[in-house]
Structure formats: structure tokens, C-alpha cells
Design a protein around this motif. Structure first.
Motif, PDB file in Angstrom:
ATOM      1  N   SER A  56       0.835  -1.203   0.000  1.00  0.00           N
ATOM      2  CA  SER A  56       0.000   0.000   0.000  1.00  0.00           C
ATOM      3  C   SER A  56       0.867   1.249   0.000  1.00  0.00           C
ATOM      4  CB  SER A  56      -0.901  -0.005   1.235  1.00  0.00           C
ATOM      5  OG  SER A  56      -1.736  -1.139   1.246  1.00  0.00           O
ATOM      6  N   ALA A  57       1.874   1.237   0.830  1.00  0.00           N
ATOM      7  CA  ALA A  57       2.778   2.371   0.927  1.00  0.00           C
ATOM      8  C   ALA A  57       4.213   1.862   0.918  1.00  0.00           C
ATOM      9  CB  ALA A  57       2.525   3.147   2.212  1.00  0.00           C
TER      10      ALA A  57
ATOM     11  N   THR B 136      -4.436  -4.860   5.496  1.00  0.00           N
ATOM     12  CA  THR B 136      -5.629  -5.673   5.286  1.00  0.00           C
ATOM     13  C   THR B 136      -6.713  -5.179   6.231  1.00  0.00           C
ATOM     14  OG1 THR B 136      -5.080  -7.314   6.967  1.00  0.00           O
ATOM     15  CG2 THR B 136      -4.142  -7.651   4.758  1.00  0.00           C
ATOM     16  N   ALA B 137      -7.835  -5.788   6.158  1.00  0.00           N
ATOM     17  CA  ALA B 137      -8.917  -5.387   7.062  1.00  0.00           C
ATOM     18  C   ALA B 137      -8.533  -5.655   8.517  1.00  0.00           C
ATOM     19  CB  ALA B 137     -10.190  -6.132   6.694  1.00  0.00           C
ATOM     20  N   ALA B 138      -7.635  -6.626   8.714  1.00  0.00           N
ATOM     21  CA  ALA B 138      -7.287  -7.046  10.062  1.00  0.00           C
ATOM     22  C   ALA B 138      -6.103  -6.276  10.647  1.00  0.00           C
ATOM     23  CB  ALA B 138      -6.996  -8.541  10.085  1.00  0.00           C
ATOM     24  N   HIS B 139      -5.103  -6.020   9.845  1.00  0.00           N
ATOM     25  CA  HIS B 139      -3.931  -5.382  10.409  1.00  0.00           C
ATOM     26  C   HIS B 139      -3.020  -4.803   9.335  1.00  0.00           C
ATOM     27  CE1 HIS B 139      -2.903  -9.663   9.755  1.00  0.00           C
ATOM     28  NE2 HIS B 139      -1.766  -9.161   9.289  1.00  0.00           N
ATOM     29  N   GLU B 140      -2.019  -4.093   9.835  1.00  0.00           N
ATOM     30  CA  GLU B 140      -1.001  -3.466   8.991  1.00  0.00           C
ATOM     31  C   GLU B 140       0.333  -4.142   9.278  1.00  0.00           C
ATOM     32  OE1 GLU B 140      -0.914   0.961   8.686  1.00  0.00           O
ATOM     33  OE2 GLU B 140       1.051   0.735   9.614  1.00  0.00           O
TER      34      GLU B 140
END
Length: 116
Positions: free
Chosen positions: A29-30, A98-102
Motif C-alpha cells: 500500500s505504501a 488488510t482489514a485485520a492489520h497493517e
């Protein structure tokens, strides 16, 4: 898991330029660059989110440019007008969300030395 491979460090005189590259094994993502000197923590240098949202440390604004090639999952750091204080080990960082964590991943580092 994302693996990062950096390249492009070296020795350069003050006022010169270097271009660092970091290729990731997957999409992130980054992607960011950090710099570390002996005895100090890693400091943020530059980051890019998505394809075009960039951010820079004040000390490098106007001199460094971060960019990415999504086709090859590669992030670049063009460093111009280098100063001795830019010396350090540069680490590539990739962030996956993700929806759960980075999750943060780090490269092995590439050494940049700027001589006065």
C-alpha cells in the motif's frame, strides 16, 4: 510476506546525486525510505502511498524525489544536491494493509556516504 531488495547506494561527493531502488516481491500500500546512522534510530526520509501521494522529511524536501513503478513493484529515491549529513544506511520499508492489520517489511539497507 513481502521481500525487499535494495540497490543504488555508494560514495558520492557533496552536491552529487544518487538513485536508490527497492524492488518488492509483492504489492504494498505504501513504500517508504528511512535513514539510520550509528547509534540512532531510523528516521523517515520519504514515502509514497498509492501511485502519487508523497511525503518528505523537511531536511530533504526539494532535493529528494520518491517515485514508484507499480508494474515492477519498485520504489525509487532520487537524491540530488547531496550533503554530508545525508550519509547513512537507507532502508526500504513496505507497508501492507488488510482489514485485520497493517504489516511492515524492511529491506537489508544500502549504504550512502556523502563526502565533503
Amino acid at each position: 510476506q513481502v521481500q525487499l531488495v535494495e540497490s543504488g547506494g555508494g560514495l558520492v561527493q557533496a552536491g552529487g546525486s544518487l538513485k536508490l531502488s527497492c524492488t518488492a516481491s509483492g504489492r504494498a500500500s505504501a513504500m517508504n525510505w528511512y535513514r539510520q546512522t550509528p547509534g540512532n534510530e531510523r528516521d523517515f526520509v520519504a514515502g509514497i502511498i498509492g501511485g502519487s501521494s508523497t511525503n518528505y522529511a523537511d531536511s530533504v524536501k526539494g532535493r529528494f524525489t520518491i517515485s514508484r513503478d507499480d508494474a515492477t513493484n519498485t520504489v525509487y529515491l532520487q537524491m540530488d544536491s547531496l550533503k554530508p549529513e545525508d550519509t547513512g544506511t537507507y532502508y526500504c520499508n513496505a507497508v501492507t494493509v488488510t482489514a485485520a492489520h497493517e504489516t511492515n517489511y524492511w529491506g537489508q539497507g544500502t549504504r550512502v556516504t556523502v563526502s565533503s
